[in-house]
Write a protein that holds these residues in place. Sequence first.
Motif, PDB file in Angstrom:
ATOM      1  N   SER A 147       2.694   0.456  -6.145  1.00 56.53           N
ATOM      2  CA  SER A 147       1.886   1.129  -5.133  1.00 56.53           C
ATOM      3  C   SER A 147       0.958   2.153  -5.784  1.00 56.53           C
ATOM      4  O   SER A 147       1.171   2.555  -6.926  1.00 56.53           O
ATOM      5  CB  SER A 147       2.807   1.826  -4.118  1.00 56.53           C
ATOM      6  N   TYR A 183       0.836  -1.198   0.000  1.00 59.83           N
ATOM      7  CA  TYR A 183       0.000   0.000   0.000  1.00 59.83           C
ATOM      8  C   TYR A 183       0.871   1.246   0.000  1.00 59.83           C
ATOM      9  O   TYR A 183       0.490   2.284  -0.509  1.00 59.83           O
ATOM     10  CB  TYR A 183      -0.924  -0.007   1.223  1.00 59.83           C
ATOM     11  N   ASN A 184       2.059   1.135   0.568  1.00 58.45           N
ATOM     12  CA  ASN A 184       3.020   2.220   0.531  1.00 58.45           C
ATOM     13  C   ASN A 184       4.227   1.788  -0.278  1.00 58.45           C
ATOM     14  O   ASN A 184       4.730   0.674  -0.127  1.00 58.45           O
ATOM     15  CB  ASN A 184       3.491   2.582   1.944  1.00 58.45           C
ATOM     16  N   ARG A 232      -0.016   2.680 -11.135  1.00 56.43           N
ATOM     17  CA  ARG A 232       0.849   2.512  -9.975  1.00 56.43           C
ATOM     18  C   ARG A 232       2.068   3.440 -10.045  1.00 56.43           C
ATOM     19  O   ARG A 232       2.400   3.997 -11.085  1.00 56.43           O
ATOM     20  CB  ARG A 232       1.318   1.060  -9.862  1.00 56.43           C
ATOM     21  N   THR A 233       2.728   3.571  -8.900  1.00 54.58           N
ATOM     22  CA  THR A 233       3.925   4.408  -8.835  1.00 54.58           C
ATOM     23  C   THR A 233       4.928   3.992  -9.897  1.00 54.58           C
ATOM     24  O   THR A 233       5.465   4.826 -10.623  1.00 54.58           O
ATOM     25  CB  THR A 233       4.570   4.293  -7.450  1.00 54.58           C
ATOM     26  N   ARG A 261       2.681   8.270  -2.700  1.00 49.49           N
ATOM     27  CA  ARG A 261       1.504   7.751  -3.397  1.00 49.49           C
ATOM     28  C   ARG A 261       1.216   8.611  -4.626  1.00 49.49           C
ATOM     29  O   ARG A 261       0.138   9.148  -4.813  1.00 49.49           O
ATOM     30  CB  ARG A 261       0.309   7.710  -2.452  1.00 49.49           C
ATOM     31  N   SER A 263       1.995  10.645   2.056  1.00 52.06           N
ATOM     32  CA  SER A 263       1.241  10.962   0.838  1.00 52.06           C
ATOM     33  C   SER A 263       2.143  11.166  -0.370  1.00 52.06           C
ATOM     34  O   SER A 263       1.736  10.904  -1.502  1.00 52.06           O
ATOM     35  CB  SER A 263       0.396  12.216   1.058  1.00 52.06           C
TER      36      SER A 263
END
Length: 629
Positions: free
Chosen positions: A594, A20-21, A587-588, A197, A194
């Motif tokens: 993430s 999630y991170n 995603r990142t 993300r 944050s």
Amino acid sequence: LKRFLNCIGGCVTSEGNYSYNAALVAMPHIVGGSFRDHIAQATRWSVIAENTGLVVAFGGLAKRNMQICDGGNSRHLVPGEMARARAAGVAFVNISPLRGDLDGTWMPVNPGTDCALMLALAQTLIEEGLHDAEFLARYCSGFDRVAEYLSGRADGVPKDAEWASEKCGLKAEAIRELARRMASTRTFITCAASLQRADWGEQVLWACVTLVCVLGQVGLPGGGYGIGYAVNGHVGAVERPFRAGALPQGENPVSSVIPVAMIADMLLRPGSTYRYDGAAHTLPNARTVWWAGGNPFHHHQDLRRLREAFQTPDTVIVNEISWTATARHADIVLPVAAGPERRDFGAGKTDNVLVPMPQAVRPPGAAQTEFDLFTGLAARMGVVEEFTEGLDEEGWLRRLWEDTRAHAPDLPDWDAFMAGGPLVLNDPYPDRVFLSEFREDPEKHPRPTPTGRIELYSDVVAGFDLPECPGHAAWSLPRETEGLALLSGQPATRLHSQFDDGALSMGGKVAGREPVLIHPEDAAMYGICHGDVVELESIRGRCLAGARLTDEIARGCVFLWTGAWYQPDDQGHCQHGNPNVLTHDLRTSDWSQSPAAHSTRVQIRRFFGDPPDIHVHRPPPFVPMENPT
């Protein structure tokens, strides 16, 4: 739920392996240890008050986040600790588009450019001879490669203050002055959760570590850095001395997991392959979804896509106390007891308080505690003994309390505990300084990385052969650049989406909808007045919100709080103001997979006509079944 599924031979993914991170995947490669280690071992605020001259907070330190914690926050310590730091003379710099994220010198940086700013600060320190060459040589690996990149020798583009100024919206001299100020005193740097993300979110973490290592104060009292100081109310404040008793989970026969941000991909593209932490994986074919203890239609991105994905499984089961959007998208809703409706004891993941929780009221209607619910299902499936081990709910509570007392025999027995009040345990590390042992002796206390040092350049990550992850902190443009930057965060009026139908949350609405913050000058450009119903739009969806004009937000940005219950129209657009109908589900990067929702850009316009009624807080209509069995 995990224990029940393992007893019946079901499959459940491991939450511990969810990314999630981005920090969960990135930090082990960079510094060694997990994101959770960073949280648990964070430098204490009391140490900062006594030793720090300057706190530089990328993403701010939002007090609204510090009121909550995983599993509970019995004592709200951080606001008082920060006040004591201010009284001791500690100065604060808030690097955020939102002024209210921290009281202090406000540097309203353009969203998504923190990585560029960090790199420019590091390059300024090097240019002006303010870097700690001795620290970099002894404690870090790969600084030579990073220095080539920062200076521009690698690609012809120096990552200096002028370069960052064009991206960040800050004056070049302000960047240089901040670097000099950081070098002139004991400086502590924080990076909000944050920031990771967003597109290429791993890079801002790496850039943060690079900056603090160039500064050279890692492991010193009041110096160094911390990730996620405002992610909850315990980071840097307290740590539990031991883990309380917990239900045994059993052995999951299925070892495969997915990053939590890929739930929609799993449901829509089963069998597809993806990259994660340097390896290739395959998405499973999930035919049943059972969701307990969460609300994906709050925390997931691109809700219209998630709505489509939830149509693909054969069955969706949800345990809930409220008619959330997730419950409304389920085939079967199991009504469960809320906290005051069951007997329990509180022992949060990071809280150092044990809280007796006697049952205040009985569960209403057909609601049951999860123990009773799963026990009933286990009996139908013939595995009740395996699930309960011959104990009822009270028996399990007593066993768990005795498991807890094994760590602290002076705790009262169960009956005395339940008849009394909360018990505060001692903080085992009240003077914690993150990485102090490593600073004292890097040979005796090496970091769990290939070199035993902080990896400013990683051969392992470079070996992943990802264009956006060249093996060191690097700047890349976000995927979206046109329109207003959409910011979103934890509201002060509720916890995530919980109790959005409560009086406090409803009192903060504008025209019955979630408020969106917009700068008065931006509002004037779009013909928007305070209190207007507005429509926000991205290439993924639209939502309605209520305009709130304020100079607390930087120009070019809008801020829409998370957690408004999703009320879709026929096309899946939200009529109530949920920002995740606007955010992308990309995603990142292929490194950590993430969520990258904080890179969203939107358009805004005034809504004309009569806005639709908000009915999401009312229960859905029920149709009696002729044969309920």
